[in-house]
Design an enzyme around this catalytic site. Structure first.
Site, PDB file in Angstrom:
ATOM      1  N   ALA A  65       3.928  -3.789   3.026  1.00  0.00           N
ATOM      2  CA  ALA A  65       3.571  -2.375   2.984  1.00  0.00           C
ATOM      3  C   ALA A  65       2.582  -2.113   4.115  1.00  0.00           C
ATOM      4  O   ALA A  65       1.979  -3.051   4.650  1.00  0.00           O
ATOM      5  CB  ALA A  65       2.928  -2.065   1.641  1.00  0.00           C
ATOM      6  N   GLY A 104       5.848  -6.413   0.737  1.00  0.00           N
ATOM      7  CA  GLY A 104       6.897  -5.403   0.613  1.00  0.00           C
ATOM      8  C   GLY A 104       8.128  -5.733   1.449  1.00  0.00           C
ATOM      9  O   GLY A 104       9.240  -5.302   1.112  1.00  0.00           O
ATOM     10  N   GLU A 107      10.070  -7.999  -0.587  1.00  0.00           N
ATOM     11  CA  GLU A 107      10.575  -7.222  -1.735  1.00  0.00           C
ATOM     12  C   GLU A 107      11.811  -6.408  -1.354  1.00  0.00           C
ATOM     13  O   GLU A 107      12.736  -6.255  -2.156  1.00  0.00           O
ATOM     14  CB  GLU A 107       9.459  -6.325  -2.292  1.00  0.00           C
ATOM     15  CG  GLU A 107       8.381  -7.145  -2.991  1.00  0.00           C
ATOM     16  CD  GLU A 107       7.181  -6.315  -3.417  1.00  0.00           C
ATOM     17  OE1 GLU A 107       6.593  -5.648  -2.542  1.00  0.00           O
ATOM     18  OE2 GLU A 107       6.844  -6.327  -4.616  1.00  0.00           O
TER      19      GLU A 107
END
Ligand code: 3H9
Length: 693
Positions: A65, A104, A107
């Site tokens: 992120a 992220g 992910e």
């Protein structure tokens, strides 16, 4: 979508190649999330595409992120929602990973129906290092793919897993030299078949008792840190809930941690590390190439430095004065490698390779061809100046000359040569092959490219360099000396060693400072006190407890006695030390009183912050973040407090100044409040605000 958009689609026949292109690290920022969501929508709507591959431009797959966004409320589309749309896509989506897929980024890959890893790539969920847990399905999809225990290890350690291990864990479907071509080929093959959706799977059979035993050990080791325990909480849900419920709970924990002080502190350190590499007037590109180094002195520090250099692939010549000292140094280095082999960190062949990079000599003239020479001899100014004068006649023109002094005036050492512009301090921390921190001490005459060379060497060694100016003890040891004095005062005022250590360990220090002194040896600071005795201001409050202990040969752990008694490998309270301390208080006419843990912490904190403010004002440190890095990476200050200046900002500088003023009233000369601290309080500003000026 335009060519400059952070996400674009390049058709590869019937496969949509979705390319994330958002330098420097393709972080999943708001524009990237939006672009990815639109690309997935287009995949569903466009009859020209049967499948998609998600890949990245630049040096890496999505590195997580966008951490810079964490200080503001999250903007939709949120990553978990984008990932649901990928996972639920009727058309196959394959991730093609190069560089590092982190947080992220991994992910995103876990939500795809398959993953192809470039042979040189690595993956990981490092969120705990930022005081977070994965917040977009990492704690729910990873255990479904690789099992509860493997996921527990990866998520709570935050470690990066290389291609081979990722494949054997079942985290990726294949490892390929051309990951994009392999992913396009696989995406084509998946069309029309049953798609493997991690979120729809059950976690593989698991040994709950073994998981809980490991989890308990991890929580214990995490001490004050919250994220590890929270990650375990989220992981358990993967085995108990469906993906929607699990992800909703994971998201709630993530948001709670993101807003909390620990993650704020760890994010501050993350960016401070990146900033520390930027030194005004120093261009990293001007660093001199360093392939061959010389290390003078093969004691504990010299041997550790030699190992750090050999580990990084450098050719190292180790110099000692006698054959006997040289052989002892060689044995010290070899035993370091033996320990690495024994613990499984390297294999026997790797040990041979690294030892092969080391040459040993008693002839200092053999350093004539070295690119950089690091001196790690006895901590004595005249000894070091003599050595540098000799080196001046030996080292080739353009070689960089470094001293590993931990306190001494590097300007005076540089002045012993006819080339002070080539000299700098490289203050390693012990054990030098393990500790990440290096203070790069910039002398008044050092050329910018010499500083750049120090920074570049530190990076090559995998270390964290912090540049500082010359003063007694530089950043770290100067601050340490200051709060150690305050600890001595507390011993005299009424506290005992174990009370001080217990209070500061409960506060978060890795080890109590008096136990640390016992470990390092009391003789080191005794020698320094004797060195400074002649110039010590007679108005300064001086505590003689340390001197008394040294006079009795209580040099610490190596002598079996110091501030504590060591018997059967156990540290014990020593009544003799209590008696010595009480005698000293009596001799000074001090009525001993109980000092509370809160007062112990406040006085230490006040001493650290006040000295740090002086260091900043003098320009010895460039920015508050550099001081926070030094204290967390070299002195056991808890990273989850973000370093003493970040913590001071959070507590409010007014409160700290009040403690500093009380200290000045009680302890007098040398404890005057730092003008910078007073200025910041008067203006209602913080240390963080200094970064902007
Ligand atoms: C997360 O993903 C949470 C999710 O689970 C949930 C979401 C809902 N964001 O390190 P470098 C910048 S948490 C913003 O010098 P390297 C960095 O500041 C995140 N910026 O390069 C620097 O900027 P500047 C989990 C970032 O090649 C520049 O990029 N991910 C981010 O030595 C170059 O960085 C992580 O914790 C980011 N995520 O190393 C990974 N990452 O030039 C964090 C980097 O202005 N990143 N920047 O100073 C890293 O570990 C390293 O940067 C990496 C590259 C290994 C990727």
């Amino acid at each position: 979508m335009t060519d400059t958009a952070p996400v674009r689609i390049e058709p590869r026949e019937r496969v949509a190649l979705i390319i994330i292109d958002s330098p420097p690290v393709n972080a999943a920022s708001h524009p990237v999330r939006k672009g990815l969501a639109e690309a997935i929508d287009r995949l569903q709507a466009d009859n020209g595409f049967d499948a998609a591959v998600i890949a990245c431009a630049g040096s890496t797959f999505v590195a997580g992120a966008d951490i810079r966004e964490f200080n503001s409320p999250p903007q939709p589309p949120h990553l978990p929602d984008v990932l649901f749309s990928i996972e639920r896509s009727a058309k196959p989506v394959v991730a093609a990973i190069h560089g590092t897929a982190l947080g992220g980024g991994l992910e995103i890959a876990l939500a795809c129906h398959a993953r192809i890893l470039n042979a040189k790539a690595a993956v990981g969920l490092p969120e705990v290092k930022l005081g977070l847990i994965p917040g977009a399905g990492g704690t729910q999809r990873l255990p479904r793919l690789i099992g509860m225990e493997a996921a527990l290890d990866m998520i709570t350690s935050g470690r990066t897993v290389r291609a081979e291990e990722a494949k054997s864990l079942g985290l990726v479907d294949a490892v390929a030299p051309d990951h994009v071509a392999a992913a396009i080929e696989l995406a084509g093959r998946l069309v029309g078949g049953r798609l493997r959706r991690a979120g729809a799977m059950d976690v593989p059979a698991w040994d709950q008792a073994a998981f809980e035993a490991k989890a308990a050990a991890i929580v214990k080791k995490a001490r004050g840190k919250l994220a590890e325990g929270k990650a375990i909480e989220a992981l358990r849900l993967a085995a108990q809930s469906d993906i929607e419920k699990g992800m909703a709970a994971e998201r709630a924990i993530f948001q709670e941690l993101r807003a909390g002080s620990q993650s704020g502190a760890l994010r501050h350190l993350f960016f401070a590390e990146r900033e520390a590499a930027k030194v005004p007037g120093v261009d990293p590109k001007t660093a001199r190439p360093v392939e061959a180094v010389g290390v003078i002195g093969a004691g504990t520090m010299g041997a550790g430095i030699a190992v750090a250099c050999a580990d990084a692939g450098l050719a190292v010549t180790v110099i000692e004065t006698t054959d006997d000292a040289l052989e002892k140094g060689r044995a010290r280095i070899e035993s370091t490698y033996d320990r690495m082999v024994k613990s499984g960190r390297i294999g026997a062949e790797e040990k041979t390779r690294r030892m092969g990079r080391l040459a040993f000599s008693t002839d200092i003239a053999s350093l004539a061809t070295r690119d950089l020479i690091i001196e790690a001899v006895f901590e004595d100014l005249e000894v070091k100046r003599d050595l540098f004068a000799r080196l001046d006649n030996i080292a080739r023109p353009g070689a960089t000359l470094a001293t590993n002094t931990s306190y001494l005036d590097v300007n005076l050492i540089a002045d012993a040569t006819a080339r002070p512009q080539d000299v700098l301090g490289l203050h390693f921390f012990s054990p030098a092959n393990v500790m990440r921190l290096i203070e790069i001490v910039r002398t008044t005459q050092a050329r910018p490219e010499v500083v750049a060379t120090g920074l570049s060497l530190a990076r090559k060694l995998g270390k964290l360099p912090v540049v500082c100016g010359v003063c007694d003890g530089f950043i770290g040891n100067r601050i340490f000396a200051s709060y150690r004095k305050q600890i001595d005062y507390m011993l005299e005022d009424g506290a005992l060693p174990h009370e001080i250590d217990a209070a500061l360990e409960a506060y978060g220090l890795a080890m109590g400072p008096l136990a640390v002194t016992d470990l390092a040896g009391l003789d080191i600071s005794w020698a320094r006190r004797k060195r400074l005795a002649a110039t010590r201001d007679p108005r300064e409050r001086y505590v003689e407890i340390g001197d008394r202990l040294c006079e009795l040969g209580r040099f610490g752990q190596k002598a079996g006695r110091g501030y504590y008694l060591y018997a059967n490998g156990q540290r014990q309270i020593d009544p003799d030390v209590t008696a010595i301390i009480e005698d000293e208080s009596r001799a000074k006419g001090i009525v001993r009183r109980r000092i509370s843990p809160e007062e112990i912490i406040d006085r230490v904190r006040g001493a650290i912050v006040n000295e740090a403010a002086k260091i900043l004002d003098e320009g010895v440190a460039q920015r508050p973040g550099d001081i926070d890095l030094v204290m967390t990476n070299g002195y056991g200050f808890p990273a989850w407090l973000g370093g003493p200046l970040h913590e001071a900002d959070a507590l409010g500088l007014g409160k700290i100044l009040q403690t500093v003023k009380e200290t000045a009233r009680r302890d007098g000369h040398g404890w005057e409040p730092a003008p910078l601290l007073e200025r910041l309080v008067a203006k209602g500003e913080s240390f963080a605000s200094l970064k902007l000026s």
